[in-house]
Motif scaffolding. Structure first.
Motif, PDB file in Angstrom:
ATOM      1  N   LEU A  14       6.250   4.698  -0.828  1.00  0.00           N
ATOM      2  CA  LEU A  14       5.788   3.361  -0.457  1.00  0.00           C
ATOM      3  C   LEU A  14       6.788   2.794   0.546  1.00  0.00           C
ATOM      4  O   LEU A  14       7.987   2.721   0.270  1.00  0.00           O
ATOM      5  CB  LEU A  14       5.687   2.454  -1.685  1.00  0.00           C
ATOM      6  N   ALA A  49       1.982   3.681   3.123  1.00  0.00           N
ATOM      7  CA  ALA A  49       2.350   4.822   2.287  1.00  0.00           C
ATOM      8  C   ALA A  49       2.417   6.054   3.173  1.00  0.00           C
ATOM      9  O   ALA A  49       1.645   6.205   4.114  1.00  0.00           O
ATOM     10  CB  ALA A  49       1.336   5.027   1.172  1.00  0.00           C
ATOM     11  N   ASP A  52      -0.366   8.956   3.881  1.00  0.00           N
ATOM     12  CA  ASP A  52      -1.359   7.922   3.587  1.00  0.00           C
ATOM     13  C   ASP A  52      -2.162   8.305   2.341  1.00  0.00           C
ATOM     14  O   ASP A  52      -2.369   9.490   2.067  1.00  0.00           O
ATOM     15  CB  ASP A  52      -2.293   7.736   4.776  1.00  0.00           C
ATOM     16  N   LEU A  53      -2.584   7.305   1.606  1.00  0.00           N
ATOM     17  CA  LEU A  53      -3.396   7.512   0.409  1.00  0.00           C
ATOM     18  C   LEU A  53      -4.878   7.353   0.755  1.00  0.00           C
ATOM     19  O   LEU A  53      -5.230   6.619   1.676  1.00  0.00           O
ATOM     20  CB  LEU A  53      -3.017   6.480  -0.656  1.00  0.00           C
ATOM     21  N   GLU A  55      -8.728   5.994   0.082  1.00  0.00           N
ATOM     22  CA  GLU A  55      -9.204   4.672  -0.337  1.00  0.00           C
ATOM     23  C   GLU A  55      -9.308   4.586  -1.858  1.00  0.00           C
ATOM     24  O   GLU A  55      -8.981   3.555  -2.451  1.00  0.00           O
ATOM     25  CB  GLU A  55     -10.544   4.341   0.322  1.00  0.00           C
ATOM     26  N   GLN A  57      -7.462   6.242  -4.047  1.00  0.00           N
ATOM     27  CA  GLN A  57      -6.098   6.149  -4.572  1.00  0.00           C
ATOM     28  C   GLN A  57      -5.542   4.746  -4.375  1.00  0.00           C
ATOM     29  O   GLN A  57      -4.910   4.184  -5.275  1.00  0.00           O
ATOM     30  CB  GLN A  57      -5.201   7.177  -3.888  1.00  0.00           C
ATOM     31  N   LYS A  58      -5.790   4.155  -3.205  1.00  0.00           N
ATOM     32  CA  LYS A  58      -5.316   2.790  -2.945  1.00  0.00           C
ATOM     33  C   LYS A  58      -5.946   1.803  -3.922  1.00  0.00           C
ATOM     34  O   LYS A  58      -5.275   0.908  -4.422  1.00  0.00           O
ATOM     35  CB  LYS A  58      -5.633   2.380  -1.502  1.00  0.00           C
ATOM     36  N   GLN A  59      -7.220   1.996  -4.197  1.00  0.00           N
ATOM     37  CA  GLN A  59      -7.897   1.110  -5.139  1.00  0.00           C
ATOM     38  C   GLN A  59      -7.307   1.264  -6.540  1.00  0.00           C
ATOM     39  O   GLN A  59      -7.093   0.277  -7.243  1.00  0.00           O
ATOM     40  CB  GLN A  59      -9.391   1.406  -5.155  1.00  0.00           C
ATOM     41  N   ASP A  62      -4.157  -0.602  -6.733  1.00  0.00           N
ATOM     42  CA  ASP A  62      -4.303  -1.956  -6.176  1.00  0.00           C
ATOM     43  C   ASP A  62      -3.333  -2.156  -5.010  1.00  0.00           C
ATOM     44  O   ASP A  62      -2.521  -3.077  -4.988  1.00  0.00           O
ATOM     45  CB  ASP A  62      -4.101  -3.015  -7.259  1.00  0.00           C
ATOM     46  N   PHE A  63      -3.465  -1.256  -4.033  1.00  0.00           N
ATOM     47  CA  PHE A  63      -2.576  -1.264  -2.871  1.00  0.00           C
ATOM     48  C   PHE A  63      -2.573  -2.608  -2.160  1.00  0.00           C
ATOM     49  O   PHE A  63      -1.526  -3.076  -1.707  1.00  0.00           O
ATOM     50  CB  PHE A  63      -2.972  -0.144  -1.901  1.00  0.00           C
ATOM     51  N   ASP A  64      -3.720  -3.247  -2.071  1.00  0.00           N
ATOM     52  CA  ASP A  64      -3.803  -4.545  -1.401  1.00  0.00           C
ATOM     53  C   ASP A  64      -2.848  -5.546  -2.042  1.00  0.00           C
ATOM     54  O   ASP A  64      -2.175  -6.310  -1.351  1.00  0.00           O
ATOM     55  CB  ASP A  64      -5.238  -5.059  -1.418  1.00  0.00           C
ATOM     56  N   THR A  67       0.769  -5.131  -0.952  1.00  0.00           N
ATOM     57  CA  THR A  67       1.114  -5.681   0.366  1.00  0.00           C
ATOM     58  C   THR A  67       1.374  -7.179   0.296  1.00  0.00           C
ATOM     59  O   THR A  67       1.970  -7.735   1.215  1.00  0.00           O
ATOM     60  CB  THR A  67      -0.003  -5.407   1.405  1.00  0.00           C
TER      61      THR A  67
END
Length: 75
Positions: A14, A49, A52-53, A55, A57-59, A62-64, A67
């Motif tokens: 990260l 990341a 990159d992860l 979508e 994985q980001k979900q 809770d990648f958002d 940030t």
């Protein structure tokens, strides 16, 4: 592997808001779950990341929300 033992491997770094420091890692556990492990300074704002992860994985992590962390947040 012992069936009672859960193991994980880091799948991504990260990257901090400064776009150069590593502030944590994304781990994939032997159960298939993803989790975030923070560096010694605890939760920090994340800009990306590497690698990159996906979508999905980001979900899952809770990648958002990562940030939007403000310094001093206890997440």
């Amino acid at each position: 592997m012992n069936e009672d033992k859960v193991e994980g491997v880091a799948i991504a770094n990260l990257i901090g808001a400064d776009e150069s420091s590593i502030v944590g890692w994304v781990y994939r556990w032997s159960t298939g779950a993803l989790a975030v492990m923070w560096g010694i300074d605890g939760p920090q704002p994340v800009s990306g990341a590497q690698p990159d992860l996906s979508e999905d994985q980001k979900q899952e992590i809770d990648f958002d929300a990562l940030t939007r962390i403000r310094r001093g947040d206890n997440r």
